[in-house]
Design a protein around this motif. Sequence first.
Motif, PDB file in Angstrom:
ATOM      1  N   PRO A 378    -108.676 -16.625 -40.975  1.00 36.92           N
ATOM      2  CA  PRO A 378    -109.030 -15.094 -40.305  1.00 36.92           C
ATOM      3  C   PRO A 378    -107.775 -14.891 -39.665  1.00 36.92           C
ATOM      4  CG  PRO A 378    -110.265 -16.713 -39.216  1.00 36.92           C
ATOM      5  CD  PRO A 378    -109.749 -17.560 -40.281  1.00 36.92           C
ATOM      6  N   ALA A 379    -107.513 -13.631 -39.434  1.00 36.47           N
ATOM      7  CA  ALA A 379    -106.502 -13.044 -38.677  1.00 36.47           C
ATOM      8  C   ALA A 379    -106.630 -13.112 -37.244  1.00 36.47           C
ATOM      9  CB  ALA A 379    -105.942 -11.800 -39.185  1.00 36.47           C
ATOM     10  N   PHE A 380    -107.836 -13.053 -37.002  1.00 37.33           N
ATOM     11  CA  PHE A 380    -108.171 -13.232 -35.518  1.00 37.33           C
ATOM     12  C   PHE A 380    -109.391 -14.080 -35.090  1.00 37.33           C
ATOM     13  CE2 PHE A 380    -110.582 -11.281 -31.750  1.00 37.33           C
ATOM     14  CZ  PHE A 380    -109.814 -11.327 -30.843  1.00 37.33           C
ATOM     15  N   VAL A 381    -109.656 -14.671 -34.517  1.00 33.11           N
ATOM     16  CA  VAL A 381    -110.918 -15.327 -33.884  1.00 33.11           C
ATOM     17  C   VAL A 381    -111.388 -14.925 -32.655  1.00 33.11           C
ATOM     18  CG1 VAL A 381    -111.735 -17.604 -33.752  1.00 33.11           C
ATOM     19  CG2 VAL A 381    -110.033 -17.570 -35.479  1.00 33.11           C
ATOM     20  N   LEU A 382    -112.644 -14.582 -32.749  1.00 35.57           N
ATOM     21  CA  LEU A 382    -113.433 -14.384 -31.400  1.00 35.57           C
ATOM     22  C   LEU A 382    -113.744 -15.490 -30.689  1.00 35.57           C
ATOM     23  CD1 LEU A 382    -114.613 -11.884 -29.969  1.00 35.57           C
ATOM     24  CD2 LEU A 382    -116.678 -12.079 -31.268  1.00 35.57           C
ATOM     25  N   THR A 383    -113.068 -15.543 -29.419  1.00 37.17           N
ATOM     26  CA  THR A 383    -113.469 -16.770 -28.536  1.00 37.17           C
ATOM     27  C   THR A 383    -113.873 -16.278 -27.415  1.00 37.17           C
ATOM     28  OG1 THR A 383    -111.056 -16.676 -27.541  1.00 37.17           O
ATOM     29  CG2 THR A 383    -111.613 -17.872 -29.620  1.00 37.17           C
ATOM     30  N   GLU A 384    -114.584 -17.268 -26.408  1.00 45.12           N
ATOM     31  CA  GLU A 384    -115.059 -16.820 -25.116  1.00 45.12           C
ATOM     32  C   GLU A 384    -115.017 -18.072 -24.244  1.00 45.12           C
ATOM     33  OE1 GLU A 384    -119.718 -16.494 -23.484  1.00 45.12           O
ATOM     34  OE2 GLU A 384    -119.402 -16.686 -25.571  1.00 45.12           O
ATOM     35  N   ASN A 409    -102.308 -19.498 -16.178  1.00 43.38           N
ATOM     36  CA  ASN A 409    -102.670 -18.496 -17.243  1.00 43.38           C
ATOM     37  C   ASN A 409    -101.946 -18.827 -18.489  1.00 43.38           C
ATOM     38  OD1 ASN A 409    -103.525 -16.828 -15.301  1.00 43.38           O
ATOM     39  ND2 ASN A 409    -101.784 -16.349 -14.310  1.00 43.38           N
ATOM     40  N   MET A 410    -101.012 -19.883 -18.486  1.00 43.69           N
ATOM     41  CA  MET A 410    -100.526 -20.345 -19.642  1.00 43.69           C
ATOM     42  C   MET A 410    -101.449 -21.082 -20.691  1.00 43.69           C
ATOM     43  SD  MET A 410     -97.395 -18.990 -19.035  1.00 43.69           S
ATOM     44  CE  MET A 410     -96.391 -19.475 -20.221  1.00 43.69           C
ATOM     45  N   PHE A 411    -102.761 -21.326 -20.326  1.00 47.56           N
ATOM     46  CA  PHE A 411    -103.479 -21.911 -21.267  1.00 47.56           C
ATOM     47  C   PHE A 411    -105.011 -21.600 -20.899  1.00 47.56           C
ATOM     48  CE2 PHE A 411    -103.136 -24.774 -17.635  1.00 47.56           C
ATOM     49  CZ  PHE A 411    -104.401 -25.269 -17.425  1.00 47.56           C
ATOM     50  N   ARG A 412    -105.962 -21.797 -21.874  1.00 46.51           N
ATOM     51  CA  ARG A 412    -107.337 -21.488 -21.648  1.00 46.51           C
ATOM     52  C   ARG A 412    -107.969 -22.753 -21.550  1.00 46.51           C
ATOM     53  NH1 ARG A 412    -109.288 -17.570 -25.890  1.00 46.51           N
ATOM     54  NH2 ARG A 412    -111.171 -17.131 -24.822  1.00 46.51           N
ATOM     55  N   GLN A 413    -109.164 -22.969 -20.838  1.00 46.86           N
ATOM     56  CA  GLN A 413    -110.091 -24.101 -20.715  1.00 46.86           C
ATOM     57  C   GLN A 413    -111.436 -23.734 -21.120  1.00 46.86           C
ATOM     58  OE1 GLN A 413    -108.539 -25.142 -17.085  1.00 46.86           O
ATOM     59  NE2 GLN A 413    -110.032 -23.872 -15.874  1.00 46.86           N
ATOM     60  N   ASN A 414    -112.111 -24.548 -21.816  1.00 49.48           N
ATOM     61  CA  ASN A 414    -113.563 -24.363 -21.994  1.00 49.48           C
ATOM     62  C   ASN A 414    -113.901 -23.258 -23.113  1.00 49.48           C
ATOM     63  OD1 ASN A 414    -114.516 -26.414 -20.483  1.00 49.48           O
ATOM     64  ND2 ASN A 414    -114.948 -25.434 -19.020  1.00 49.48           N
ATOM     65  N   VAL A 415    -113.028 -23.216 -24.327  1.00 50.23           N
ATOM     66  CA  VAL A 415    -113.174 -21.997 -25.069  1.00 50.23           C
ATOM     67  C   VAL A 415    -113.989 -22.254 -26.246  1.00 50.23           C
ATOM     68  CG1 VAL A 415    -111.722 -20.790 -26.509  1.00 50.23           C
ATOM     69  CG2 VAL A 415    -110.707 -22.109 -24.645  1.00 50.23           C
ATOM     70  N   GLN A 416    -115.367 -21.362 -26.270  1.00 49.93           N
ATOM     71  CA  GLN A 416    -116.190 -21.408 -27.153  1.00 49.93           C
ATOM     72  C   GLN A 416    -115.642 -20.705 -28.371  1.00 49.93           C
ATOM     73  OE1 GLN A 416    -119.114 -23.122 -26.694  1.00 49.93           O
ATOM     74  NE2 GLN A 416    -119.204 -22.691 -29.102  1.00 49.93           N
ATOM     75  N   LEU A 417    -115.780 -21.222 -29.761  1.00 50.18           N
ATOM     76  CA  LEU A 417    -115.413 -20.485 -30.826  1.00 50.18           C
ATOM     77  C   LEU A 417    -116.722 -20.255 -31.542  1.00 50.18           C
ATOM     78  CD1 LEU A 417    -112.470 -22.782 -31.807  1.00 50.18           C
ATOM     79  CD2 LEU A 417    -112.297 -20.933 -30.714  1.00 50.18           C
ATOM     80  N   PRO A 418    -116.500 -19.647 -32.502  1.00 45.87           N
ATOM     81  CA  PRO A 418    -117.468 -19.375 -33.757  1.00 45.87           C
ATOM     82  C   PRO A 418    -117.887 -20.623 -34.207  1.00 45.87           C
ATOM     83  CG  PRO A 418    -115.803 -17.580 -34.237  1.00 45.87           C
ATOM     84  CD  PRO A 418    -115.346 -18.819 -33.148  1.00 45.87           C
ATOM     85  N   TYR A 419    -119.100 -20.658 -34.795  1.00 48.62           N
ATOM     86  CA  TYR A 419    -119.733 -21.896 -35.366  1.00 48.62           C
ATOM     87  C   TYR A 419    -120.208 -22.830 -34.496  1.00 48.62           C
ATOM     88  CZ  TYR A 419    -117.496 -19.469 -39.491  1.00 48.62           C
ATOM     89  OH  TYR A 419    -117.217 -18.627 -40.476  1.00 48.62           O
ATOM     90  N   LYS A 420    -120.341 -22.481 -33.126  1.00 51.18           N
ATOM     91  CA  LYS A 420    -120.550 -23.442 -32.241  1.00 51.18           C
ATOM     92  C   LYS A 420    -119.569 -24.453 -31.832  1.00 51.18           C
ATOM     93  CE  LYS A 420    -125.681 -22.770 -32.918  1.00 51.18           C
ATOM     94  NZ  LYS A 420    -126.837 -23.586 -32.820  1.00 51.18           N
TER      95      LYS A 420
END
Length: 529
Positions: A378-384, A409-420
Amino acid sequence: TNCLTMAWRLFKNLSEEQQRYEKQLIFEHPAFIKLCQQLLRDSRRMTRGDLVFSLHAVVNLGVPQNTLLVQTLVRVCQEKLNQLDNRCISVLATTLAGMDKDKNVSALQAGLQLLVEQRISSIRDIFILQNLMKCMGKDAPVFLKKKLEMAVLREIDALTFPNALRVFLALVAMNYCSLPILNACSKKIQDHVHDAPFRQLILILEACHTLQYRNVKLFSALADYVNSTACLWDKRQILLFLSACETLGFQPRELMDIFAEKLTEDPEFLNLKNLLVVLRVYSRLNYVPRVQKHVFFETLHNCLSKCLPQISNTELLKAVYSLGILGYLPHHALNELLQKDSMDELIPSDDLNKEQKEMMLHCVKTCMELDSPSFTKPAFVLTENLSSLVSLNLRKAQETLIELLGDENMFRQNVQLPYKYHIDFEIRMDSDRRKVLPIAATDDHPDSSVQRLAFLFAPPSSFCLGTAHPQGKLAMKKRHLNKLGYHVILIQNKKFQEMTNEDAVEFLKGKIYSKDAFTFPEATVQDNN
């Protein structure tokens, strides 16, 4: 006593079927009845040696424990306990270890435990010590287990190969993991592995699993021996060995290759029971044969298809799940599984393992989508972002990334992706892979050339023992994250935690800016279509 002991020595060398037949003949023989009556009359006048050996023989010949004879011998042993020498104590301990707990047996065991505490410093024979360890068992107080441990360690230089095997099992009986003893026993076993019967190899691996003892050198020595003598063992034995390795998370690669070849040559071996074990072993250890990979998968798939009429819903789910972990989509079994799922037959609402089965089914459906040849990145992955807080075991990684990159601000932590799917940290870099980009900037202006790095800090149990090779579930997650456009960096968190702060910074710097971090080959997914 001599008659009973000789009868037992002859009896124990017979097969189970012969033992049943001979036992009936012995018990019905008039002379045996007279012998037992005489033993009952003379029990209090017997010498200490005759007493304990008589009890040992009677119990092992199968005389019921609730008989007057056995109970009388047990009570007399109680009365004469302080008169027993170390050898008699050893024989008595061996006998009690095989008896059910009743009032008299428990009382005798308690008395024996007190006697052992008093005499343990004078016992110099490892054979006697391991018998006592078995008798004391799991319920022995910790201080007594430690005393027995120290007594064995005093005599460890005299350890023989047979005694090393016995001490291993004695520690299991006592549920006591003594690393100094286990290490010494392991060294002796490695040196004499060619003298070990096959059953002993399995017992050693099972003992290591029970004691949570991990020794890569020992496991490798056992695997190398089985590998070098594979022509002597049948497939059932090798599968038993591989299954024992799987419970330890140990991957014997060469042996798994040899066994896979044997399976493709003789697929008739794969009845439903054996097939499920093979699938469990290869999927958990994340191993696909290096040669004839497609033939191996086809063999498993064909055998699974043959088993479909007789397979249960749970077994079907486990089989498809295991193949999915390996990246193979078994068309016929998959259709059968989805059909049962659509009719709500697969996971009943009152199933005790409902949560686990739902997880397995979710993984299967994820594999169907992401491992399909038609799936495109995918060109874009929905994350949370789940939370700005990280767990304690990731605190060091967070602090190291801040020190390395200069800003949260240079990284993200605890990132939830599709497919759990969940990743611990995400970093984004430019297309030349030279510069880390701020997260906010790449969110505001999505760019397909941006490189996404997913950091997974995994526990040792997620890797095959002694290696950086991920086990099945972690390998599947890595494969799927690759499909979603991430470059996955797997890190063994325990080793990372042991690094100094300076080493940790250099380690992550190497992972982020190394070209190797971006060259993970995607697993070739097999589809039977």
